[in-house]
Structures are given as C-alpha cells and as structure tokens.
Design a protein around this motif. Sequence first.
Motif, PDB file in Angstrom:
ATOM      1  N   ARG A 292       2.788  -2.956  -8.649  1.00  0.00           N
ATOM      2  CA  ARG A 292       3.087  -1.751  -7.966  1.00  0.00           C
ATOM      3  C   ARG A 292       3.742  -1.432  -7.671  1.00  0.00           C
ATOM      4  O   ARG A 292       4.901  -1.761  -7.429  1.00  0.00           O
ATOM      5  N   SER A 293       4.860   0.227  -7.039  1.00  0.00           N
ATOM      6  CA  SER A 293       5.624   0.493  -6.589  1.00  0.00           C
ATOM      7  C   SER A 293       6.278  -0.339  -6.054  1.00  0.00           C
ATOM      8  O   SER A 293       7.569  -0.482  -5.560  1.00  0.00           O
TER       9      SER A 293
ATOM     10  N   GLU B 235       8.163   5.031  -1.584  1.00  0.00           N
ATOM     11  CA  GLU B 235       8.510   4.166  -0.625  1.00  0.00           C
ATOM     12  C   GLU B 235       8.409   2.617  -0.004  1.00  0.00           C
ATOM     13  O   GLU B 235       9.232   2.718   1.315  1.00  0.00           O
TER      14      GLU B 235
ATOM     15  N   SER C 131       3.467   4.339  -0.589  1.00  0.00           N
ATOM     16  CA  SER C 131       3.453   5.351  -2.643  1.00  0.00           C
ATOM     17  C   SER C 131       4.826   4.775  -3.148  1.00  0.00           C
ATOM     18  O   SER C 131       5.553   4.534  -2.826  1.00  0.00           O
ATOM     19  N   ARG C 132       4.893   5.581  -4.342  1.00  0.00           N
ATOM     20  CA  ARG C 132       6.251   5.166  -5.026  1.00  0.00           C
ATOM     21  C   ARG C 132       7.070   5.783  -4.851  1.00  0.00           C
ATOM     22  O   ARG C 132       7.361   6.266  -3.789  1.00  0.00           O
TER      23      ARG C 132
ATOM     24  N   TYR D 275       0.738  -1.759  -0.181  1.00  0.00           N
ATOM     25  CA  TYR D 275       0.068   0.210   0.404  1.00  0.00           C
ATOM     26  C   TYR D 275       0.934   1.503  -0.378  1.00  0.00           C
ATOM     27  O   TYR D 275       0.459   2.509   0.253  1.00  0.00           O
TER      28      TYR D 275
END
Length: 369
Positions: A346-347, A317, A314-315, A312
């Motif tokens: 996902r990131s 992180e 953010s990119r 979950y």
Amino acid sequence: MVNPHIETDNEIETLAEFDRVVARGSLSGYRIQSVNLLERTFALLSADTSSAVFLGCPMEPDASVKVRADGALVFPPVPDLPFNPYRGLLYTAEELFTGLSDGYETTPDAEAYAWFQETKADGDIYSSMLRSIHDDTISDALDEHLAGARVVGVMGGHAMARGGDAYRGAAELGRTLTRSGLTVATGGGPGAMEAANLGAYLAPAPDEALPEALRMLAKAPSFTPSVSDWARAAFAVRERWPAVTGGDSVGIPTWFYGHEPPNPFAGHIAKYFANATREDGLLARSNAGVVFLPGAAGTVQEIFDNATPNYYASRGEPTPMVLVDRAHWTERLPAWPLLQALARGRSMESRIALVDSVSEVPAALAAMN
C-alpha cells in the motif's frame, strides 16, 4: 508555529473582535460566541443584526428584544452549568484548574466531570445536546487555532511516571519537535502525554531547565493518590518558568476519562465530553505525523485508528507513523508486525517506521515528510 487566533469571516469570539466588526455598522450574518455584551447595549441597538446568531452572549433585555426583532437568533446563556457550551476559544490550564489551592475537587475541571457523571446516566436529551454543542464549539476552536500549523501527535500511556527515564525521553522529544517548528499535540492527560507537553512548554528555555523541572515534578510522580499534589507540582514548574512565546503545544483530553486530569503544560487545551470525537480529532489533525510511545490498550487502539485512513489513502497522502521501542511493539504488544502486514503493497508502506528510542524519532519523521 501555531497561528494566533484571528477573526474568521463570520465568527466573533472576543469583545475586541465584536468592537472591530460593529464599528463597520453591521453584524448581519455574524455568529457571536459567548461574548459578554452587557456593556454594548448602544452598539446592539444601533447596528444591523439581521440574520446574526448570538450563542450564549449576556445582553440587556432591551438589546435582546431589538436583535430578535431584527431577525437574529439568540441562544441565551445556560444557567447553573460548570462549563460554557457556547465557548469560542480553547481552554487554558489556568482556567481548568482555578481554585486548585482549595483542592482539585473544587476546580472547574472536576466540577465538569462531576456534572458529566451525573447527567450521562439519566438519558436527558437536554444534557446530551449541551455536551454535543460544547464539543462542536471546541472542534471549531481547535481548527482555528491549528490553521496552517504542522502538527505532530505524540501518543502514549497515562501510567508513565514522572522521574523515570521514559518520561524524560518523552519530554526531550516534545522539546526537540517544538524547537524544529512543529506543533506537538497529545491526548492532554498525564504520563507520556504530559511529558511531551512539558518538553514543548520548555522549548524556549535553556537546556538546563528541563532536568531541573523533572526533579521538581518527581516529588509527585503520579496523579494518584492525589491529583491536587500532582497538579500543584506542575504549576510550581510553570511558576519557575512562566509561559513564553514559542513553547506552545496542544492537549486534547476528555471528561470521559475524568479520573485522569488534564496536564497543565499544554498551552491550549481542547477538552471534550465524547472520547470518540476527541480520539478521531487528535489523529486527524496530526498532519505531520504521529509518534506512538510505549502504551497499553488505548495506544494500540490509536495505532490502528490512524492506520485505517492511511490504508485507504491515495499514494503520497498517508501521514507518517513512528512506533518507539522495538521490544515493546514486537514482543510485549506486537502491533508492529500487524501494521507491517497491513501496509505491505500500500502507499502507507513507506510511511511507517519502528525505532528503538525517542532520539531517532525526528530523523524518522524528517525522512517521511
């Protein structure tokens, strides 16, 4: 390199800190944790202690009356406990294993586990409150100790025996990570966790120290059947190579698994009663990545406990995750395919890696940091 303990804005955790603050004339608003103030009566009678909080600080009756009259809140020491619920600093191996010469069962670590076993079943709110206060102070001390550090978590099973190739590899990994300036953090127990802490402990020593230490430890390969013999072998290594600056690491064990003793090679030990708090705290503080050595159910749980916030995030992180031993994580316990499926799109997709051996871990971490 881990920051040395420093005085925070309003917390006093040592007598030296107390003396520095009280010399300014006021303790107002400070939180004083588990500092023996029996010989500081004059200072307490002279200083402004309004809005101060004294947590488990022994003091003379006159001083106690005065600081309460000032408006300070005083939590007196709790008698007949095998641990200090208000402690301001992390544990050391020497502290937890005091009395080992008479057998592990006489040590503070074993006595705290016995108390936990006795009280967790009786539903006493007082006992559960003391456990919660203790664990919260440990988390506070851990945050202070790791402030500014780049931490790599090393996860793995407790069953990894001393004397084997896997144990040696985990120790070499701990040594390499520490020498590169990272702080190794483990679950603080035996097996793979101990090996990584051992490698960190011996990082400042010459390379030949590690093979010799491994030979010494192999005489007691497991904490079963005798925790005493297992721990004594570790302290023999520590005596052979006394602790030196630069070989620090952190162990984060739990009395929930009290049959697993903490390993003596972690320079600082954050031991908890609540296993969930311990697991989450270890992963959350591993800001430079997490390495998962071969393990069983506990290690699988840790993989996906770490994957959830990464999923979950953010990119940019997510923290790096490195799984070691391709056959183990794709065939014996196929966690890697599921982790890949979760990461896809996902990131975190670029922040996971699967490697064949521990020798590949540093490069994998470096590529993702």
